[in-house]
Design a protein around this motif. Sequence first.
Motif, PDB file in Angstrom:
ATOM      1  N   SER A 191       1.583  -1.229  -0.046  1.00 35.50           N
ATOM      2  CA  SER A 191       0.141   0.279  -0.463  1.00 35.50           C
ATOM      3  C   SER A 191       0.995   1.363   0.170  1.00 35.50           C
ATOM      4  N   GLY A 192       0.251   2.443  -0.617  1.00 32.41           N
ATOM      5  CA  GLY A 192       0.938   3.372  -0.590  1.00 32.41           C
ATOM      6  C   GLY A 192       2.124   3.326  -1.952  1.00 32.41           C
ATOM      7  N   THR A 198      -1.402   2.603  -8.266  1.00 36.15           N
ATOM      8  CA  THR A 198      -2.951   3.906  -8.622  1.00 36.15           C
ATOM      9  C   THR A 198      -1.466   5.015  -8.830  1.00 36.15           C
ATOM     10  N   THR A 199      -1.660   5.479  -9.012  1.00 37.45           N
ATOM     11  CA  THR A 199       0.023   6.229  -9.697  1.00 37.45           C
ATOM     12  C   THR A 199       0.165   5.900 -10.642  1.00 37.45           C
TER      13      THR A 199
HETATM   14  N1  LIG Z   1      -3.140  13.637  -5.586  1.00 38.85           N
HETATM   15  C1  LIG Z   1      -2.260  12.857  -4.072  1.00 38.85           C
HETATM   16  N2  LIG Z   1      -1.877  13.753  -3.716  1.00 38.85           N
HETATM   17  C2  LIG Z   1      -0.466  14.333  -2.622  1.00 38.85           C
HETATM   18  N3  LIG Z   1      -0.157  12.250  -3.251  1.00 38.85           N
HETATM   19  C3  LIG Z   1      -0.692  11.411  -3.753  1.00 38.85           C
HETATM   20  C4  LIG Z   1      -2.163  11.531  -4.157  1.00 38.85           C
HETATM   21  N4  LIG Z   1      -1.777  10.962  -4.786  1.00 38.85           N
HETATM   22  C5  LIG Z   1      -1.177   9.680  -3.899  1.00 38.85           C
HETATM   23  N5  LIG Z   1      -0.577   9.937  -3.749  1.00 38.85           N
HETATM   24  C6  LIG Z   1       0.968   9.424  -2.869  1.00 38.85           C
HETATM   25  O1  LIG Z   1       1.415   9.095  -3.745  1.00 38.85           O
HETATM   26  C7  LIG Z   1       1.868   7.638  -3.178  1.00 38.85           C
HETATM   27  C8  LIG Z   1       1.829   6.377  -3.900  1.00 38.85           C
HETATM   28  O2  LIG Z   1       0.595   6.150  -4.001  1.00 38.85           O
HETATM   29  P1  LIG Z   1      -0.619   4.976  -4.499  1.00 38.85           P
HETATM   30  O3  LIG Z   1      -2.582   5.504  -4.785  1.00 38.85           O
HETATM   31  O4  LIG Z   1      -0.455   5.384  -5.841  1.00 38.85           O
HETATM   32  O5  LIG Z   1      -0.419   3.866  -3.827  1.00 38.85           O
HETATM   33  P2  LIG Z   1      -1.091   2.069  -4.146  1.00 38.85           P
HETATM   34  O6  LIG Z   1      -0.050   1.217  -4.026  1.00 38.85           O
HETATM   35  O7  LIG Z   1      -1.805   2.863  -5.339  1.00 38.85           O
HETATM   36  O8  LIG Z   1      -1.701   1.999  -2.929  1.00 38.85           O
HETATM   37  P3  LIG Z   1      -3.090   1.268  -2.107  1.00 38.85           P
HETATM   38  O9  LIG Z   1      -2.074   0.278  -2.448  1.00 38.85           O
HETATM   39  O10 LIG Z   1      -3.099   1.257  -0.876  1.00 38.85           O
HETATM   40  O11 LIG Z   1      -3.467   0.970  -3.011  1.00 38.85           O
HETATM   41  C9  LIG Z   1       1.225   7.803  -1.861  1.00 38.85           C
HETATM   42  O12 LIG Z   1       2.493   8.084  -0.762  1.00 38.85           O
HETATM   43  C10 LIG Z   1       0.097   8.289  -1.702  1.00 38.85           C
HETATM   44  O13 LIG Z   1      -0.205   9.051  -0.647  1.00 38.85           O
END
Ligand SMILES: Nc1ncnc2c1ncn2[C@@H]1O[C@H](COP(=O)(O)OP(=O)(O)OP(=O)(O)O)[C@@H](O)[C@H]1O
Length: 223
Positions: A40-41, A45-46
């Motif tokens: 997670s994080g 998703t990014t």
């Molecule tokens: N719009 C945003 N503004 C600021 N920080 C963001 C934003 N979107 C994501 N982040 C940060 O970027 C990092 C990556 O987030 P992301 O959502 O891509 O992770 P993830 O791998 O999809 O996590 P999860 O498994 O919880 O869905 C995290 O530290 C998150 O807090």
Amino acid sequence: MATLLRLERVSKIYPPYIQALDRVDLEVEKGEFIFISGPSGAGKTTLLNLIFGLERPSSGRIYYAGREYGRLSRTELIRLRRKMGFVFQDFKLLPNKTVFENIYLGLEILGVSPSEAYQRVYPWLRRLGLAGKEKARVETLSGGEKQRVAIARAVVREPELILADEPTGNLDPQRTREILEILEELNAEGITVLVATHDESLYRGRHRRVLTLKGGRLVEEDV
Ligand SMILES: Nc1ncnc2c1ncn2[C@@H]1O[C@H](COP(=O)(O)OP(=O)(O)OP(=O)(O)O)[C@@H](O)[C@H]1O
Ligand SMILES: [Mg+2]
């Protein structure tokens, strides 16, 4: 095989200084099935949002079939997005609309008539265990049902590329297996599939390419 998608040193920094992605290189061939893993994080998703063109990289370049996103107009980017089906982690279903209306939405923009849409949507409702739910408003559904509506909406158009963000996060093991099988069948028909998940059991034993995000860097796993 032709390259469908290419990322070159793609970084994404959210203010003030959250490095979600750090110089990610990725090449996806047409017809591949790839898992993007990471806790997670980690930036999964990014990464998918950037590929879908919902966000722009802070630096680096993304190409779809050789076309660089930064050079596309807004209209061209929207048109490009229609080649993709996105299963959002948070579903992004339209409230106050029925299951059918939500799934039909993606077909309507493609100019599919309501009667043809009916023919295309119903087999998916059955396949995803949503038969009988077509007239239900989405806010009345369980989390797992909403997830399956989000999957139906993405796959019904048979896009070139499916981006599935944690598509089984709300499902029981039986449904999880079924969803993976559906994605594998679509892939066997030639659709390129990217699945983001933190759940290792999803890709264990599937002999697929697994890429892991660690500290914003994308690393290829040996499987
Ligand atoms: N719009 C945003 N503004 C600021 N920080 C963001 C934003 N979107 C994501 N982040 C940060 O970027 C990092 C990556 O987030 P992301 O959502 O891509 O992770 P993830 O791998 O999809 O996590 P999860 O498994 O919880 O869905 C995290 O530290 C998150 O807090
Ligand atoms: Mg995520």
